[in-house]
Design a protein around this motif. Structure first.
Motif, PDB file in Angstrom:
ATOM      1  N   VAL A  30      57.767  27.472  75.339  1.00 28.55           N
ATOM      2  CA  VAL A  30      57.369  26.070  75.403  1.00 28.55           C
ATOM      3  C   VAL A  30      57.248  25.531  73.992  1.00 28.55           C
ATOM      4  O   VAL A  30      57.363  26.285  73.018  1.00 28.55           O
ATOM      5  CB  VAL A  30      56.005  25.924  76.127  1.00 28.55           C
ATOM      6  N   THR A  31      57.026  24.252  73.896  1.00 30.76           N
ATOM      7  CA  THR A  31      56.797  23.639  72.595  1.00 30.76           C
ATOM      8  C   THR A  31      55.506  24.182  71.985  1.00 30.76           C
ATOM      9  O   THR A  31      54.479  24.263  72.663  1.00 30.76           O
ATOM     10  CB  THR A  31      56.717  22.120  72.717  1.00 30.76           C
ATOM     11  N   MET A  32      55.587  24.568  70.741  1.00 31.93           N
ATOM     12  CA  MET A  32      54.417  25.012  70.008  1.00 31.93           C
ATOM     13  C   MET A  32      54.311  24.189  68.740  1.00 31.93           C
ATOM     14  O   MET A  32      55.271  23.538  68.325  1.00 31.93           O
ATOM     15  CB  MET A  32      54.496  26.501  69.691  1.00 31.93           C
ATOM     16  N   GLY A  33      53.141  24.210  68.157  1.00 29.03           N
ATOM     17  CA  GLY A  33      52.997  23.400  66.965  1.00 29.03           C
ATOM     18  C   GLY A  33      51.657  23.580  66.287  1.00 29.03           C
ATOM     19  O   GLY A  33      50.888  24.500  66.613  1.00 29.03           O
ATOM     20  N   TRP A  34      51.417  22.674  65.350  1.00 28.01           N
ATOM     21  CA  TRP A  34      50.201  22.711  64.556  1.00 28.01           C
ATOM     22  C   TRP A  34      49.580  21.319  64.480  1.00 28.01           C
ATOM     23  O   TRP A  34      50.295  20.318  64.294  1.00 28.01           O
ATOM     24  CB  TRP A  34      50.508  23.198  63.142  1.00 28.01           C
ATOM     25  N   TYR A  35      48.288  21.286  64.639  1.00 26.93           N
ATOM     26  CA  TYR A  35      47.481  20.117  64.371  1.00 26.93           C
ATOM     27  C   TYR A  35      46.494  20.489  63.269  1.00 26.93           C
ATOM     28  O   TYR A  35      46.308  21.666  62.955  1.00 26.93           O
ATOM     29  CB  TYR A  35      46.715  19.686  65.623  1.00 26.93           C
ATOM     30  N   ARG A  36      45.859  19.490  62.720  1.00 24.27           N
ATOM     31  CA  ARG A  36      44.813  19.757  61.735  1.00 24.27           C
ATOM     32  C   ARG A  36      43.697  18.727  61.870  1.00 24.27           C
ATOM     33  O   ARG A  36      43.908  17.626  62.371  1.00 24.27           O
ATOM     34  CB  ARG A  36      45.370  19.740  60.314  1.00 24.27           C
ATOM     35  N   GLN A  37      42.533  19.132  61.400  1.00 17.72           N
ATOM     36  CA  GLN A  37      41.380  18.243  61.412  1.00 17.72           C
ATOM     37  C   GLN A  37      40.614  18.412  60.119  1.00 17.72           C
ATOM     38  O   GLN A  37      40.080  19.497  59.839  1.00 17.72           O
ATOM     39  CB  GLN A  37      40.480  18.521  62.612  1.00 17.72           C
ATOM     40  N   ALA A  38      40.575  17.336  59.358  1.00 21.50           N
ATOM     41  CA  ALA A  38      39.819  17.326  58.112  1.00 21.50           C
ATOM     42  C   ALA A  38      38.387  16.905  58.414  1.00 21.50           C
ATOM     43  O   ALA A  38      38.120  16.265  59.445  1.00 21.50           O
ATOM     44  CB  ALA A  38      40.458  16.355  57.129  1.00 21.50           C
ATOM     45  N   PRO A  39      37.455  17.215  57.544  1.00 22.98           N
ATOM     46  CA  PRO A  39      36.058  16.831  57.766  1.00 22.98           C
ATOM     47  C   PRO A  39      35.917  15.331  57.950  1.00 22.98           C
ATOM     48  O   PRO A  39      36.436  14.543  57.152  1.00 22.98           O
ATOM     49  CB  PRO A  39      35.364  17.293  56.485  1.00 22.98           C
ATOM     50  N   GLY A  40      35.250  14.945  59.025  1.00 22.08           N
ATOM     51  CA  GLY A  40      35.006  13.538  59.295  1.00 22.08           C
ATOM     52  C   GLY A  40      36.204  12.769  59.810  1.00 22.08           C
ATOM     53  O   GLY A  40      36.134  11.546  59.971  1.00 22.08           O
ATOM     54  N   LYS A  73      58.929  37.645  68.575  1.00 20.89           N
ATOM     55  CA  LYS A  73      57.554  38.003  68.219  1.00 20.89           C
ATOM     56  C   LYS A  73      56.529  37.071  68.838  1.00 20.89           C
ATOM     57  O   LYS A  73      55.323  37.257  68.634  1.00 20.89           O
ATOM     58  CB  LYS A  73      57.396  37.996  66.701  1.00 20.89           C
ATOM     59  N   ASN A  74      56.994  36.057  69.573  1.00 18.33           N
ATOM     60  CA  ASN A  74      56.072  35.080  70.181  1.00 18.33           C
ATOM     61  C   ASN A  74      55.159  34.468  69.124  1.00 18.33           C
ATOM     62  O   ASN A  74      53.946  34.325  69.344  1.00 18.33           O
ATOM     63  CB  ASN A  74      55.246  35.743  71.282  1.00 18.33           C
ATOM     64  N   THR A  75      55.731  34.112  68.003  1.00 21.19           N
ATOM     65  CA  THR A  75      54.960  33.620  66.870  1.00 21.19           C
ATOM     66  C   THR A  75      55.564  32.333  66.326  1.00 21.19           C
ATOM     67  O   THR A  75      56.797  32.204  66.256  1.00 21.19           O
ATOM     68  CB  THR A  75      54.898  34.684  65.760  1.00 21.19           C
ATOM     69  N   VAL A  76      54.700  31.413  65.952  1.00 20.01           N
ATOM     70  CA  VAL A  76      55.128  30.194  65.280  1.00 20.01           C
ATOM     71  C   VAL A  76      54.505  30.179  63.892  1.00 20.01           C
ATOM     72  O   VAL A  76      53.379  30.649  63.697  1.00 20.01           O
ATOM     73  CB  VAL A  76      54.740  28.938  66.094  1.00 20.01           C
ATOM     74  N   TYR A  77      55.248  29.663  62.939  1.00 20.43           N
ATOM     75  CA  TYR A  77      54.824  29.658  61.545  1.00 20.43           C
ATOM     76  C   TYR A  77      54.778  28.228  61.015  1.00 20.43           C
ATOM     77  O   TYR A  77      55.512  27.351  61.476  1.00 20.43           O
ATOM     78  CB  TYR A  77      55.796  30.462  60.688  1.00 20.43           C
ATOM     79  N   LEU A  78      53.943  28.036  60.022  1.00 19.57           N
ATOM     80  CA  LEU A  78      53.923  26.782  59.286  1.00 19.57           C
ATOM     81  C   LEU A  78      53.885  27.123  57.803  1.00 19.57           C
ATOM     82  O   LEU A  78      52.868  27.595  57.304  1.00 19.57           O
ATOM     83  CB  LEU A  78      52.718  25.920  59.661  1.00 19.57           C
ATOM     84  N   GLN A  79      55.012  26.906  57.153  1.00 20.23           N
ATOM     85  CA  GLN A  79      55.093  27.099  55.712  1.00 20.23           C
ATOM     86  C   GLN A  79      54.720  25.786  55.043  1.00 20.23           C
ATOM     87  O   GLN A  79      55.369  24.760  55.269  1.00 20.23           O
ATOM     88  CB  GLN A  79      56.517  27.508  55.305  1.00 20.23           C
ATOM     89  N   MET A  80      53.679  25.817  54.251  1.00 25.40           N
ATOM     90  CA  MET A  80      53.194  24.601  53.602  1.00 25.40           C
ATOM     91  C   MET A  80      53.369  24.750  52.099  1.00 25.40           C
ATOM     92  O   MET A  80      52.817  25.682  51.495  1.00 25.40           O
ATOM     93  CB  MET A  80      51.734  24.362  53.958  1.00 25.40           C
ATOM     94  N   ASN A  81      54.109  23.839  51.517  1.00 26.14           N
ATOM     95  CA  ASN A  81      54.388  23.843  50.088  1.00 26.14           C
ATOM     96  C   ASN A  81      53.850  22.572  49.437  1.00 26.14           C
ATOM     97  O   ASN A  81      53.533  21.595  50.121  1.00 26.14           O
ATOM     98  CB  ASN A  81      55.896  23.945  49.848  1.00 26.14           C
ATOM     99  N   SER A  82      53.773  22.603  48.127  1.00 25.63           N
ATOM    100  CA  SER A  82      53.300  21.442  47.354  1.00 25.63           C
ATOM    101  C   SER A  82      52.006  20.894  47.929  1.00 25.63           C
ATOM    102  O   SER A  82      51.862  19.688  48.154  1.00 25.63           O
ATOM    103  CB  SER A  82      54.383  20.350  47.338  1.00 25.63           C
ATOM    104  N   LEU A  83      51.079  21.772  48.176  1.00 27.63           N
ATOM    105  CA  LEU A  83      49.835  21.381  48.835  1.00 27.63           C
ATOM    106  C   LEU A  83      49.000  20.465  47.970  1.00 27.63           C
ATOM    107  O   LEU A  83      48.973  20.577  46.735  1.00 27.63           O
ATOM    108  CB  LEU A  83      49.045  22.625  49.226  1.00 27.63           C
ATOM    109  N   LYS A  84      48.315  19.544  48.646  1.00 22.88           N
ATOM    110  CA  LYS A  84      47.466  18.562  48.002  1.00 22.88           C
ATOM    111  C   LYS A  84      46.037  18.732  48.509  1.00 22.88           C
ATOM    112  O   LYS A  84      45.819  19.248  49.615  1.00 22.88           O
ATOM    113  CB  LYS A  84      47.963  17.152  48.340  1.00 22.88           C
TER     114      LYS A  84
END
Length: 113
Positions: A30-40, A73-84
Motif C-alpha cells: 500500500v501507499t506508505m509515507g512520512w509525516y512530521r510534527q514540529a512543536p506547536g 524488506k517491507n521498509t520505506v526510507y526517507l533520505q533527508m539532505n540539506s537539513l534546516k
C-alpha cells in the motif's frame, strides 16, 4: 493492525543529512509515507510513495528529501539532505490502507548546531 517501527532520527547539524527507516510487519503493498510534527504545529505531510513507486512530496521537501521503499524488506526510507532548523520535528511513518491509516510511534529529528 500494521505495526510500523521507525528508526534513524537524531541530532544533525544544519546542512547535514539523515536517513529515516520504517519497517512494517509483514508484506505491505500500500501507499506508505512520512509525516512530521514540529512543536506547536500541526502534523503535516512530508512525502508518500505508492506500492509501484509513485512519489509525492510536500513543497518543503522537494529537491532535498527522497522517499523510497524496498518491498522485499517491507521498509520505506526517507533520505533527508540539506537539513534546516525548521525541519526539526517528530517524523511519523504511515501505511495508508485506504480506509485506515496506520501510524508509527515517531522518531525525533533535531537540526541544530
Amino acid at each position: 493492525q500494521v505495526p510500523l517501527v521507525e528508526s534513524g532520527g537524531g541530532l544533525v547539524q544544519p546542512g547535514g543529512s539523515v536517513r529515516l527507516s520504517c519497517a512494517a510487519s509483514g508484506r505491505i503493498r500500500v501507499t506508505m509515507g512520512w509525516y512530521r510534527q514540529a512543536p506547536g504545529a500541526q502534523r503535516e505531510l512530508v512525502a508518500t510513495v505508492t506500492n509501484v513507486g509513485i512519489t509525492n512530496y510536500a513543497d518543503s521537501a522537494k529537491g532535498r528529501f527522497l522517499i523510497s521503499r524496498d518491498n522485499v524488506k517491507n521498509t520505506v526510507y526517507l533520505q533527508m539532505n540539506s537539513l534546516k532548523p525548521e525541519d526539526t520535528a517528530v517524523y511519523y511513518c504511515i501505511a495508508d490502507l485506504g480506509t485506515t491509516v496506520y501510524w508509527g510511534q515517531g522518531t525525533q529529528v533535531t537540526v541544530s548546531s
